[in-house]
Design an enzyme around this catalytic site. Structure first.
Site, PDB file in Angstrom:
ATOM      1  N   LYS A   1       0.835  -1.195   0.000  1.00 26.60           N
ATOM      2  CA  LYS A   1       0.000   0.000   0.000  1.00 26.60           C
ATOM      3  C   LYS A   1       0.878   1.257   0.000  1.00 26.60           C
ATOM      4  CE  LYS A   1      -3.877   1.937   2.691  1.00 26.60           C
ATOM      5  NZ  LYS A   1      -4.792   1.661   3.833  1.00 26.60           N
TER       6      LYS A   1
ATOM      7  N   SER B   1      -9.339   2.555   3.314  1.00 30.76           N
ATOM      8  CA  SER B   1      -8.406   3.250   2.454  1.00 30.76           C
ATOM      9  C   SER B   1      -7.589   2.316   1.580  1.00 30.76           C
ATOM     10  CB  SER B   1      -7.467   4.120   3.308  1.00 30.76           C
ATOM     11  OG  SER B   1      -6.661   3.346   4.168  1.00 30.76           O
TER      12      SER B   1
ATOM     13  N   SER C   1      -9.907   0.204   7.404  1.00 28.95           N
ATOM     14  CA  SER C   1      -9.363   0.251   6.048  1.00 28.95           C
ATOM     15  C   SER C   1      -8.875  -1.073   5.486  1.00 28.95           C
ATOM     16  CB  SER C   1      -8.239   1.282   5.974  1.00 28.95           C
ATOM     17  OG  SER C   1      -8.736   2.570   6.240  1.00 28.95           O
TER      18      SER C   1
END
Length: 468
Positions: free
Chosen positions: A82, A157, A181
């Site tokens: 990520k 996210s 997330s």
């Protein structure tokens, strides 16, 4: 853009295998890590126009390829990190236009743990600005879209990671969770997402600087066994002696559990399709022999208000310290509408912060109290099905956006504040075919119970496949 289902599955080296199966093929010499990386890169290219999940690509020089050695459990399996986690040589953009990302000089502790499992990192997946939104959308750039319906949000996210895994580009990808997330994009994209107990993984660089550490790292996968295999492999790299060892969970448990059922949040009603998925899961668990009884969450309006102000405090820290903690060229004036709106929330109510921190810290004991009478709590992940792109855009007027977010993300923040583990499972679908997830929570250190229940539900009724 046309509303369509998008996937990248093909007759290539990846096939329809999960990460555990691919690692077994590599160990047997039936496929090479380079072949898997090339197939994943080709798949990423096929979905990019529709989904836009990749922040940075290093397909010609993936990091790792099992850099910890061929004995690593997931050696050679391609994946993505990520884009809020440093990996030496790759830029970390944080999903923001407030600075220009530069190659990181060193890798974050979790990045080393991630590579230690044997995974090969092909690049970085996209996230909304600093991970603050529940949809992976931007003030100006194109959004990440949901592979199941491209007109809808993939969550956030870790939305880029979810789109990559759900569409079949890779079987597993890094995600982290500061308010849901991991679990939110898992629910939106039909995936498995386990947020572990606080302290289970190497401490997250962003979270450990906060008075209440909300952030924990993990992965998104298409199978329970991939999630279990990752956490067992990660534990070989780092094990917290303060928590019970997890080891490799390989199937359903034999213990019959006391499961508390929550359908509505104290702060937001649950929509009909989500309610139906949770109640059906409760019936399935009862049929498997577990004792399921209704309970109420001991977290209400005050908890929600406190979390929002703490969320604002994080935005304030980003905006005011960005030149020191993010990049010398950081410009707060370029932050999006959500980040700047949350910063204003903090400015209006900053005198409340000491009391908020005290209450949020005490919430850990309240959470632990739920598990004196129950082993697991079953609830929705989200209060309603994934919204269309634009509904949670940072360009929406801030007060309206905040209201939408708090009515949508009505369950997951409890586990971040309290540090308890929670797993999202893809058990249902809306009438339009959008995935719906349910959420299982357990006492601190009890990830094994969650994985065993997840294995049981997956065996009872295998998850839907996007390629069918």
């Amino acid at each position: 853009m046309a509303d369509e289902r998008v996937h990248a599955y093909a007759d290539d080296a990846l096939g329809e295998h999960d990460a555990v199966a691919l690692a077994a093929l590599v160990r047997a010499g039936e496929v090479a890590p380079g072949e898997l990386a090339a197939a994943a890169a080709a798949r990423a290219g096929r979905v990019d126009a529709a989904l836009a999940p990749v922040a940075f690509a290093a397909y010609g020089r993936p990091c790792g390829e099992g850099g910890s050695g061929k004995d690593a459990p997931l050696y050679g399996v391609p994946s993505y990190l990520k884009d809020n986690t440093d990996l030496r040589g790759m830029p970390t953009g944080q999903g923001s236009s407030a600075f220009r990302a530069r190659p990181a000089r060193r890798s974050a502790g979790f990045a080393e743990q991630f590579l230690g499992t044997g995974l090969a990192v092909l690049g970085k997946s996209r996230l909304p600005e600093f991970g603050l939104n529940a949809s992976t959308e931007y003030a100006e750039a194109r959004p990440v879209r949901n592979p199941w319906r491209t007109s809808h949000s993939p969550g956030a996210s870790s939305g880029g990671a979810a789109a990559l895994v759900a569409s079949g580009v890779v079987p597993i990808a890094h995600a982290n969770d500061g308010g849901g997330s991991i679990r939110i994009p898992a629910a939106c994209c039909g995936l498995v997402g386990l947020k572990p107990t606080r302290g289970r993984m190497v401490p997250n660089a962003q979270g450990r600087r906060l008075p209440v550490d909300l952030v924990t790292d993990g992965v998104l996968t298409r199978s329970v066994r991939d999630t279990a295999a990752f956490f067992a492999a990660a534990e070989r790299h780092h094990r917290n002696p303060a928590l019970p060892p997890l080891g490799l969970v390989e199937g359903p448990g034999e213990r019959r559990l006391r499961i508390g059922l929550v359908v509505d949040s104290p702060t937001a009603p649950t929509d009909a399709p989500t309610r139906a998925a949770v109640e059906e899961t409760a019936a399935r668990l009862a049929a498997l022999g577990h004792d399921v009884t209704p309970v109420e969450l001991p977290f209400g309006e005050e908890f929600s208000r406190d979390f929002i102000l703490y969320w604002g405090y994080i935005a304030f820290l980003i905006a005011t310290t960005g030149r020191l903690t993010v990049d010398p060229g950081f410009r707060a004036s370029r932050l999006d509408g959500l980040t700047t709106g949350l910063r204003r929330v903090f400015h209006r109510e900053f005198t409340r912060v000491p009391g908020v921190v005290r209450r949020l810290r005490r919430a850990e004991q309240t959470y632990a109290g739920m598990f004196r009478t129950h082993d697991v709590i079953l609830s929705p992940v989200l209060a309603h099905v994934p919204p269309p792109i634009g509904y949670l855009s940072p360009n929406v007027a801030f007060d309206e956006l905040l209201d939408r977010l708090t009515r949508y993300v009505a369950f997951t923040p409890v586990n971040n504040v309290t540090g308890g583990p929670g797993i999202a499972l893809p058990v249902g679908a809306s009438p339009e075919g959008l995935p719906i997830g349910v959420h299982l929570s357990a006492a601190h250190g009890e990830e094994r119970a969650l994985l065993e229940l997840a294995f049981a539900l997956e065996a009872d009724r295998p998850w839907r496949r996007i390629q069918d």
